[in-house]
Design an enzyme around this catalytic site. Structure first.
Site: not given
Ligand code: DX5
Ligand code: ZN
Length: 215
Positions: A143-144, A136, A196, A36, A34, A174-176, A32, A67, A65, A7
C-alpha cells in the site's frame, strides 16, 4: 457515483473490529481484501483466518484481490466464505477462461486483474467472461505507493473495448488512488476505486469514503 472499495491492507489490525464497524457505517460499497503469497508479489499479507474473522461482522460485500499463484486452488474455499467478487491476476492464469468460469459456477462474480505492464488489449477474447477488470495503478505488493499516470490511458482504452463489445464489464482501479487521481480515473471511465492509505490514514476515513463516492 464511484463504487468505493476501501483496501483493508491499510487498516489498523490491532483494532480490526473497530475498522469493520467504521466500514459498515460508511458509504462504501465493498471491502477490498488483498491476499499476497510472497511468490507472485514480494510481500505477504493475510489469508483465511482474517477473512473468516471479519466475514460475520462485515456488512459490505467482500471484493478479494488475489496476488497469489494458482488462485484457482482456492475457489471453493472463497465461495464457502461468501466472497462476492474474486479477482485473479491475468499474469498467473494460463487457463483464464476455465478459471473465470469456475469462479462464476461457484457463485461468485469473476474479475481479472492486470499488472501495470500488461496491456488491456490482451483481454479482447476474455472480456465477456469477466464481470470486472481490475487495473493495477501501482506494482502490486504494497500500500502507499505512487500512482502510475499511464493507468488513466489504460482505463480509456479498456472503456472503449467494453463499449465496442457491448458489454457491461466494470472497471476498477487499485493503487495510489486519492481524490485527485480518483477524479481523473472516473473521468476516464472507471466505475470502481480501491483506496487503502487515502481512506485509512485520513483524519476522517468515513468523510474520505463519502468524497470518493461522490466522484
Ligand atoms: C497493492 C494492493 C492495494 C493497496 C492499495 O498491492 O493491491 O489494494 O492496498 O493501497 P493504496 O491505496 O495505499 O495504494
Ligand atoms: Zn488490491
Amino acid at each position: 457515483m464511484a463504487i468505493v472499495s476501501p483496501s483493508l491492507l491499510s487498516a489498523d489490525f490491532l483494532h480490526l473490529a473497530d475498522e469493520i464497524t467504521m466500514i459498515n457505517e460508511s458509504q462504501c460499497d465493498w471491502l477490498h481484501i488483498d491476499v499476497m503469497d510472497g511468490v507472485f508479489v514480494p510481500n505477504l499479507s493475510f489469508g483465511f483466518p482474517i477473512i473468516e474473522a471479519i466475514r460475520p461482522i462485515c456488512q459490505k460485500p467482500l471484493d478479494v484481490h488475489l496476488m497469489i499463484v494458482e488462485p484457482w486452488k482456492f475457489i471453493d474455499q472463497f465461495a464457502k466464505l461468501g466472497i462476492y467478487i474474486m479477482n485473479v491476476h491475468y499474469e498467473v492464469c494460463p487457463h483464464l477462461h476455465r478459471t473465470l468460469r469456475a469462479i462464476r459456477e461457484a457463485g461468485m462474480r469473476p474479475a481479472v486483474t492486470l499488472n501495470p505492464h500488461t496491456p488491456v488489449e490482451l483481454l479482447t477474447d476474455i472480456l465477456c467472461e469477466a464481470d470486472m477488470v481490475l487495473l493495477m495503478s501501482v506494482n502490486p505488493g504494497y500500500g502507499g505507493q505512487k500512482f502510475i499516470e499511464q493507468s488513466i490511458r489504460k482505463v480509456e482504452r479498456l472503456r472503449k473495448m467494453i463499449q465496442e463489445q457491448g458489454l457491461s464489464t466494470l472497471i476498477q482501479v487499485d493503487g495510489g488512488v486519492n481524490l485527485e487521481t480518483g477524479r481523473q480515473l472516473i473521468e476516464a471511465g472507471a466505475d470502481s476505486l480501491v483506496a487503502g492509505s487515502a481512506v485509512f490514514k485520513a483524519s476522517s476515513p468515513q468523510e474520505m469514503i463519502a468524497q470518493l463516492d461522490a466522484l
